[in-house]
Design an enzyme around this catalytic site. Structure first.
Site, short mmCIF file in Angstrom:
data_model
loop_
_atom_site.label_atom_id
_atom_site.label_comp_id
_atom_site.label_asym_id
_atom_site.label_seq_id
_atom_site.Cartn_x
_atom_site.Cartn_y
_atom_site.Cartn_z
N HIS A 175 -10.10 27.16 -38.57
CA HIS A 175 -9.64 28.52 -38.28
C HIS A 175 -10.67 29.30 -37.47
O HIS A 175 -10.31 30.25 -36.78
CB HIS A 175 -9.30 29.24 -39.57
CG HIS A 175 -7.97 28.84 -40.14
ND1 HIS A 175 -7.16 29.69 -40.85
CD2 HIS A 175 -7.30 27.66 -40.08
CE1 HIS A 175 -6.05 29.05 -41.21
NE2 HIS A 175 -6.12 27.82 -40.75
N HIS A 235 -5.00 17.93 -43.73
CA HIS A 235 -4.19 18.25 -44.90
C HIS A 235 -4.05 17.05 -45.83
O HIS A 235 -3.19 17.04 -46.71
CB HIS A 235 -2.81 18.74 -44.48
CG HIS A 235 -2.81 20.11 -43.90
ND1 HIS A 235 -1.73 20.65 -43.23
CD2 HIS A 235 -3.78 21.08 -43.89
CE1 HIS A 235 -2.04 21.87 -42.82
NE2 HIS A 235 -3.27 22.15 -43.21
N THR A 236 -4.90 16.06 -45.65
CA THR A 236 -4.88 14.92 -46.57
C THR A 236 -5.57 15.26 -47.88
O THR A 236 -5.51 14.50 -48.84
CB THR A 236 -5.54 13.69 -45.94
OG1 THR A 236 -5.29 12.54 -46.74
CG2 THR A 236 -7.05 13.86 -45.79
N ASP A 280 -1.49 16.55 -50.83
CA ASP A 280 -1.24 15.12 -51.01
C ASP A 280 -1.28 14.81 -52.50
O ASP A 280 -2.34 14.83 -53.11
CB ASP A 280 -2.31 14.32 -50.25
CG ASP A 280 -2.23 12.83 -50.49
OD1 ASP A 280 -1.21 12.36 -51.04
OD2 ASP A 280 -3.18 12.12 -50.12
N PRO A 310 -2.10 28.47 -36.13
CA PRO A 310 -0.78 27.89 -36.41
C PRO A 310 -0.29 28.32 -37.79
O PRO A 310 -1.08 28.43 -38.73
CB PRO A 310 -1.04 26.38 -36.36
CG PRO A 310 -2.34 26.22 -35.64
CD PRO A 310 -3.14 27.44 -35.94
N ASP A 348 -17.44 30.01 -33.19
CA ASP A 348 -18.52 31.00 -33.06
C ASP A 348 -18.83 31.73 -34.35
O ASP A 348 -19.53 32.74 -34.35
CB ASP A 348 -18.18 32.01 -31.97
CG ASP A 348 -16.88 32.76 -32.25
OD1 ASP A 348 -16.26 32.50 -33.30
OD2 ASP A 348 -16.48 33.59 -31.42
N ASP A 375 -8.33 10.57 -46.75
CA ASP A 375 -7.85 9.25 -46.38
C ASP A 375 -6.62 9.40 -45.49
O ASP A 375 -6.34 10.49 -44.99
CB ASP A 375 -7.54 8.41 -47.63
CG ASP A 375 -6.56 9.10 -48.58
OD1 ASP A 375 -5.80 10.00 -48.11
OD2 ASP A 375 -6.54 8.77 -49.78
N VAL A 424 -10.06 30.51 -32.84
CA VAL A 424 -10.14 31.92 -32.47
C VAL A 424 -11.43 32.15 -31.69
O VAL A 424 -12.51 32.26 -32.27
CB VAL A 424 -10.09 32.82 -33.72
CG1 VAL A 424 -10.11 34.29 -33.31
CG2 VAL A 424 -8.85 32.52 -34.55
N GLY A 431 -13.13 30.08 -29.99
CA GLY A 431 -14.06 28.97 -30.11
C GLY A 431 -14.82 29.00 -31.43
O GLY A 431 -14.68 29.91 -32.23
#
Length: 353
Positions: free
Chosen positions: A72, A200-201, A252, A169, A80, A260, A76, A78
């Site tokens: 995140h 999101h794993t 998951d 997103p 930074d 994984d 936004v 780059g």
């Protein structure tokens, strides 16, 4: 602190005198490199790693949370460290953005990490680089790949709330919206989107972001038809319609704290937790992402290699380098008397070349 006119004049004299050196330094620093702190702070990675290891003992979620902070941050303006800044009278924090409010976490850990780094290497390591290293170490500690991240970023002088709302997103994005979001920050390869989504794993999400999928998808009064029916019933048990909207659900269910490739196995079985995940495999527009989901589901190393490449590409989004920005002493606030801090930073930077 009050500066007299002579003090201010001297400061500007220093800046003007360093003008040519600043330009040279800025040009020389444009390329990030894994060896950036090899001489100035050789133990920075170990310090970051130790902080995360200590935190994992009481908070198994922290690795996923740190990776999300880095993602995140980079989307936004780059990478930074603008996401780490608190509110001021000059700008609103990105922590209040839709994609971060009441969900971005791990800031106290970053504070402790920065304090430890400052004790070892004062005024040397930027918050942006530290967060980048922390994301990499979080992945590795959770069982994922190990790699040396390119470094040399500096910290922004402000936060960008509006840009965060525009760029991050959302969990309900369709695949075309996801592609546009990634393309907007220069990540235009299908592998960027599919590999980075693999973050999101591990980690958790709040029920409020999936309730529509479970009960009223697109205002139909029905669940999302792409959801595996058995998985749907499991999720409804975890997230009742009138239950706690802030309740947490594992991304998951197979290996919730392990980095994984099971995320992609889940997508093939229509068990993606949020809409934007399942879109990678179930959208009518997924002709270029489905083969990647299959490849990553079938080969852990294939996923790891793609993830490292995509992470490095994301880490190189418009980096703040050279004499731009500053090296914050506290990741939550811009340095006070920043002009003098920046002069010292410039002198240190040029002398190290």
């Amino acid at each position: 602190m009050h500066f007299s006119s002579s003090s201010t004049s001297s400061t500007w004299t220093i800046l003007i005198t360093l003008g040519c050196l600043m330009l040279h330094a800025s040009l020389s620093a444009a390329q990030l490199t894994p060896t950036f702190y090899d001489r100035s702070c050789p133990n920075v990675t170990n310090i970051v790693r130790e902080t995360i290891v200590n935190e994992l003992r009481s908070d198994p979620r922290i690795a996923a949370s740190i990776l999300r902070l880095h993602f995140h941050d980079c989307f936004v303006n780059g990478c930074d460290a603008s996401i780490l800044l608190d509110n001021t009278t000059s700008f609103r924090t990105e922590k209040d953005a839709f994609g971060n409010a009441n969900s971005a976490r791990g800031f106290p850990v970053i504070d402790r990490m920065k304090a430890a780094v400052e004790r070892a290497c004062p005024r040397t390591v930027s918050c942006a680089d530290m967060l980048t290293i922390a994301a990499q170490q979080s992945v590795t500690l959770a069982g994922g790949p190990s790699w040396r991240v390119p470094l040399g970023r500096r910290d922004s002088l402000q936060a960008f709330l509006e840009l965060a709302n525009a760029n991050l997103p959302a969990p309900f994005f369709t695949l075309p919206q996801l592609k546009a979001s990634f393309r907007n920050v220069g990540l235009d390869r299908p592998s960027d989107l599919v590999a980075l989504s693999g973050g999101h794993t591990f980690g958790k999400n709040q029920c409020q972001f999936i309730l529509d999928r479970l009960y009223n998808f697109s205002n139909t009064g029905l669940p999302d038809p792409t959801l595996n029916t058995t998985y749907l019933q499991t999720l409804r048990g975890l997230c009742p319609l009138n239950g706690n909207r802030s309740a947490l659900v594992d991304f998951d269910l197979r290996t919730p704290t392990v980095f994984d490739n099971k995320y992609y196995v889940n997508l093939k079985e229509r068990k993606g937790l949020i809409q934007s995940d399942q879109e990678l495999f179930s959208s009518p527009n997924a002709t270029d992402t489905i083969p990647l989901v299959r490849a990553y589901a079938d080969g852990t190393q294939t996923f790891f290699n793609a993830f490292v490449e995509a992470m490095n590409r994301m880490g190189n989004i418009t980096p703040t380098t050279g004499t731009q920005g500053q090296i914050r002493l506290n990741c939550r606030v811009v340095n006070s008397n920043s002009l003098l801090h920046d002069v010292v930073d410039i002198v240190d930077f040029v002398s190290s070349m």
